[in-house]
Scaffold this motif. Structure first.
Motif, mmCIF file in Angstrom:
data_model
loop_
_atom_site.group_PDB
_atom_site.id
_atom_site.type_symbol
_atom_site.label_atom_id
_atom_site.label_comp_id
_atom_site.label_asym_id
_atom_site.label_seq_id
_atom_site.Cartn_x
_atom_site.Cartn_y
_atom_site.Cartn_z
ATOM 1 N N SER A 112 0.818 -1.209 0.000
ATOM 2 C CA SER A 112 0.000 0.000 0.000
ATOM 3 C C SER A 112 0.858 1.268 0.000
ATOM 4 O O SER A 112 0.333 2.371 -0.178
ATOM 5 N N LYS A 113 2.175 1.121 0.199
ATOM 6 C CA LYS A 113 3.067 2.264 0.125
ATOM 7 C C LYS A 113 3.240 2.675 -1.336
ATOM 8 O O LYS A 113 3.198 1.835 -2.242
ATOM 9 N N GLU A 114 3.466 3.969 -1.562
ATOM 10 C CA GLU A 114 3.542 4.475 -2.923
ATOM 11 C C GLU A 114 4.760 3.930 -3.663
ATOM 12 O O GLU A 114 5.790 3.639 -3.073
ATOM 13 N N GLY A 115 4.606 3.808 -4.987
ATOM 14 C CA GLY A 115 5.705 3.364 -5.821
ATOM 15 C C GLY A 115 6.512 4.538 -6.331
ATOM 16 O O GLY A 115 6.087 5.682 -6.256
ATOM 17 N N THR A 116 7.687 4.236 -6.844
ATOM 18 C CA THR A 116 8.540 5.256 -7.463
ATOM 19 C C THR A 116 8.642 4.966 -8.950
ATOM 20 O O THR A 116 9.094 3.887 -9.341
ATOM 21 N N MET A 117 8.173 5.889 -9.761
ATOM 22 C CA MET A 117 8.162 5.767 -11.223
ATOM 23 C C MET A 117 7.260 4.641 -11.705
ATOM 24 O O MET A 117 7.313 4.238 -12.862
ATOM 25 N N SER A 118 6.428 4.136 -10.847
ATOM 26 C CA SER A 118 5.492 3.060 -11.193
ATOM 27 C C SER A 118 4.366 3.045 -10.170
ATOM 28 O O SER A 118 4.603 3.326 -8.987
ATOM 29 N N PRO A 119 3.144 2.720 -10.590
ATOM 30 C CA PRO A 119 2.049 2.631 -9.620
ATOM 31 C C PRO A 119 2.166 1.418 -8.702
ATOM 32 O O PRO A 119 1.515 1.348 -7.673
ATOM 33 N N VAL A 120 3.016 0.466 -9.087
ATOM 34 C CA VAL A 120 3.221 -0.742 -8.283
ATOM 35 C C VAL A 120 4.512 -0.575 -7.479
ATOM 36 O O VAL A 120 5.605 -0.525 -8.040
ATOM 37 N N SER A 121 4.392 -0.486 -6.158
ATOM 38 C CA SER A 121 5.568 -0.237 -5.319
ATOM 39 C C SER A 121 6.446 -1.486 -5.202
ATOM 40 O O SER A 121 5.959 -2.616 -5.279
#
Length: 365
Positions: free
Chosen positions: A115-124
């Motif tokens: 549930s934490k945000e991803g970086t450069m992708s919606p999937v963390s």
């Protein structure tokens, strides 16, 4: 304008993240981040140009076989390099989410899709030094546990869709960057780049622009790395999707950066996937099933290599023999600006800069 630009850059920096930068899970204080480089690119990702300490918990470090090291904000950006330079990589490290230390990525446990945000992708994708740490994180935030190879495979598979979304978000940034570059930078120092980070480092090292803040520098770098994002369709050659090059048979709309066009006085247009094929047709239209003579030709247009804007071929400058290839291999590279053509020739080992009337049939490889 500056206020509006800053807002846009702020939004761009938070792609796929929370809107409050202070609450970003990936962010650490600069003093807590291990940055492995010492040059002007030390603080930003060499692929996307994003600030490394802001996205530190997803940082990856690559050491190449020649001893050179680069640092990336995410496994998304690491995957871009892995895809193209896998055979040149010696090892890869990743930041352990808990200790913030760099660890061997091949021995890490990644939690994907929490549930934490991803970086450069919606999937963390977050890495941990031990499986117990990964399990604790998974229990609190969800996701699935994978090893490095599995995680890299997923990141590589996600690249096309992630990049499509990123490019859509970058369009307004690139348009702002184009305006800034044309008004505050030395346009004769323009170059082509493989990444935003590469463009950013070039701008810094060569002092191409004056008085740019960090957001403006990022915007210009986004533009230079992919001018197509900032291009207005009204200023480009309008190529029908079904138009085929009469010389090679390829669909021209797939190659907007290389499009060329010949329009006859009766209003019919021929489209080409490069100047080379256009000139072959220009010299011998009968060879390709047409009987036009030069008096019947109304307009001859090419696409400026840097701005991607439609340019009158008879007023353009063409670099021949460079190491930049088009869809059909060696190409005559068109420019509306002579100084930019000369700079491109120097950068890319071109043989000569030609005007339209200097192009001869025997030069067309």
């Amino acid at each position: 304008m500056k206020k509006s630009l800053s807002l846009l850059m702020f939004l761009f920096a938070l792609i796929f993240t929370n809107l409050n930068a202070n609450e970003m899970f990936q962010t650490v204080e600069p003093k807590d981040a291990t940055l492995v480089k010492s040059d002007s690119s030390k603080e930003f990702c060499n692929v996307c140009g994003m600030h490394l300490s802001k996205y530190y918990k997803t940082n990856h470090v690559t050491e190449f076989k020649n001893g050179h090291k680069e640092q990336y904000c995410s496994i998304h950006c690491q995957a871009e390099i892995y895809r193209d330079y896998k055979d040149k990589i010696k090892n890869i490290q990743v930041v352990d989410t808990n200790s913030l230390k760099l660890i061997d990525a091949t021995k890490a446990f990644y939690v994907i899709g929490s549930s934490k945000e991803g970086t450069m992708s919606p999937v963390s994708k977050y890495a941990f030094i031990s499986k117990d740490d990964a399990l604790k994180f998974q229990k609190e935030f969800g996701g699935e546990i994978h090893n490095f190879d599995e995680t890299m495979k997923i990141a590589l598979e996600d690249l096309p869709n992630d990049n499509k979304i990123l490019d859509e978000k970058r369009v307004p940034i690139a348009k702002k960057g184009k305006k800034i570059f044309e008004s505050m930078c030395d346009i004769n120092k323009i170059k082509d780049f493989n990444s935003i980070g590469e463009a950013k480092q070039y701008l810094i090292d060569n002092k191409v622009c004056k008085n740019l803040d960090k957001q403006m520098l990022q915007a210009v770098s986004v533009y230079l790395s992919n001018p197509l994002l900032a291009s207005e369709k009204s200023k480009m050659i309008d190529t029908p999707k079904d138009a085929k090059c009469p010389v090679c048979g390829m669909f021209v709309s797939k190659y907007p950066k290389w499009a060329a066009q010949i329009t006859t006085k009766d209003g019919h247009s021929h489209y080409f996937d490069g100047v080379k094929d256009m000139m072959k047709f220009y010299f011998e239209p009968s060879k390709y099933g047409h009987t036009h003579n030069k008096d019947e030709l109304k307009d001859i247009n090419v696409t400026d290599y840097y701005t991607l804007e439609i340019t009158n071929a008879k007023n353009a400058y063409f670099v021949i023999g460079s190491n930049v290839y088009g869809p059909m291999g060696e190409e005559l590279i068109p420019f509306k600006n002579e100084n930019q053509a000369k700079k491109f020739m120097e950068d890319h080992f071109g043989k000569k800069v030609l005007k339209f009337e200097e192009i001869k049939k025997e030069m067309l490889f």
